[in-house]
Design a protein around this motif. Structure first.
Motif, PDB file in Angstrom:
ATOM      1  N   ARG A  82      46.266  45.618  41.984  1.00 33.01           N
ATOM      2  CA  ARG A  82      44.938  45.026  42.228  1.00 33.01           C
ATOM      3  C   ARG A  82      44.213  44.695  40.933  1.00 33.01           C
ATOM      4  NH1 ARG A  82      44.577  49.381  45.844  1.00 33.01           N
ATOM      5  NH2 ARG A  82      43.112  50.414  44.454  1.00 33.01           N
ATOM      6  N   GLN A  83      44.565  45.354  39.853  1.00 35.50           N
ATOM      7  CA  GLN A  83      43.867  45.157  38.591  1.00 35.50           C
ATOM      8  C   GLN A  83      44.409  43.984  37.780  1.00 35.50           C
ATOM      9  OE1 GLN A  83      41.035  46.859  38.124  1.00 35.50           O
ATOM     10  NE2 GLN A  83      41.638  47.564  40.146  1.00 35.50           N
ATOM     11  N   LYS A  84      45.524  43.411  38.196  1.00 37.59           N
ATOM     12  CA  LYS A  84      46.092  42.294  37.442  1.00 37.59           C
ATOM     13  C   LYS A  84      45.148  41.109  37.476  1.00 37.59           C
ATOM     14  CE  LYS A  84      50.870  43.565  37.647  1.00 37.59           C
ATOM     15  NZ  LYS A  84      52.189  43.224  38.115  1.00 37.59           N
ATOM     16  N   TRP A  85      45.124  40.371  36.410  1.00 36.62           N
ATOM     17  CA  TRP A  85      44.239  39.227  36.250  1.00 36.62           C
ATOM     18  C   TRP A  85      44.666  38.127  37.189  1.00 36.62           C
ATOM     19  CZ3 TRP A  85      44.461  35.470  31.594  1.00 36.62           C
ATOM     20  CH2 TRP A  85      43.334  34.671  31.583  1.00 36.62           C
ATOM     21  N   ARG A  86      43.798  37.778  38.136  1.00 39.17           N
ATOM     22  CA  ARG A  86      44.186  36.863  39.200  1.00 39.17           C
ATOM     23  C   ARG A  86      43.463  35.530  39.176  1.00 39.17           C
ATOM     24  NH1 ARG A  86      44.806  41.746  42.190  1.00 39.17           N
ATOM     25  NH2 ARG A  86      46.951  41.896  42.853  1.00 39.17           N
ATOM     26  N   SER A  87      42.394  35.415  38.442  1.00 35.11           N
ATOM     27  CA  SER A  87      41.655  34.161  38.526  1.00 35.11           C
ATOM     28  C   SER A  87      41.213  33.710  37.151  1.00 35.11           C
ATOM     29  CB  SER A  87      40.438  34.316  39.431  1.00 35.11           C
ATOM     30  OG  SER A  87      39.465  35.101  38.792  1.00 35.11           O
ATOM     31  N   ASP A  88      40.885  32.423  37.052  1.00 37.13           N
ATOM     32  CA  ASP A  88      40.410  31.881  35.792  1.00 37.13           C
ATOM     33  C   ASP A  88      39.003  32.382  35.470  1.00 37.13           C
ATOM     34  OD1 ASP A  88      42.723  30.502  35.320  1.00 37.13           O
ATOM     35  OD2 ASP A  88      42.040  28.720  36.381  1.00 37.13           O
ATOM     36  N   SER A  89      38.325  32.993  36.444  1.00 39.09           N
ATOM     37  CA  SER A  89      36.979  33.497  36.191  1.00 39.09           C
ATOM     38  C   SER A  89      37.016  34.763  35.345  1.00 39.09           C
ATOM     39  CB  SER A  89      36.255  33.782  37.507  1.00 39.09           C
ATOM     40  OG  SER A  89      36.917  34.794  38.218  1.00 39.09           O
TER      41      SER A  89
END
Length: 85
Positions: free
Chosen positions: A48-55
């Motif tokens: 869940r902590q992995k970077w998922r969005s450009d934000s």
């Protein structure tokens, strides 16, 4: 896993791990007076902590790991495939 083992696995302090548990970011099980963390819950937390969005940017604490299932990543992969034929 004990809290010490779980903290070592994440390379964080036991105090930080306790904060994650208190904020309900990471579930734990009470066994007598001790707490234990299920390794599957630990891995789910990491996922869940992995970077998922450009934000989220590395400048604001994000990681350089992107989720390849994001729509933008999939569109880019498809565009590269189309160029190659």
């Amino acid at each position: 896993m004990t809290l010490t083992e779980a903290a070592d696995h994440l390379a964080i302090s036991v105090r930080t791990l306790r904060r994650l548990i208190e904020r309900a970011d990471l579930p734990c099980v009470q066994v007598g007076r001790s707490r234990r963390v299920d390794p599957r819950d630990l891995e789910a937390y990491v996922a869940r902590q992995k970077w998922r969005s450009d934000s989220t940017s590395p400048d604001r604490g994000g990681c350089a790991v992107r989720d390849p299932s994001s729509s933008r990543a999939l569109a880019l992969i498809q565009a590269i495939r189309d160029e190659r034929g």
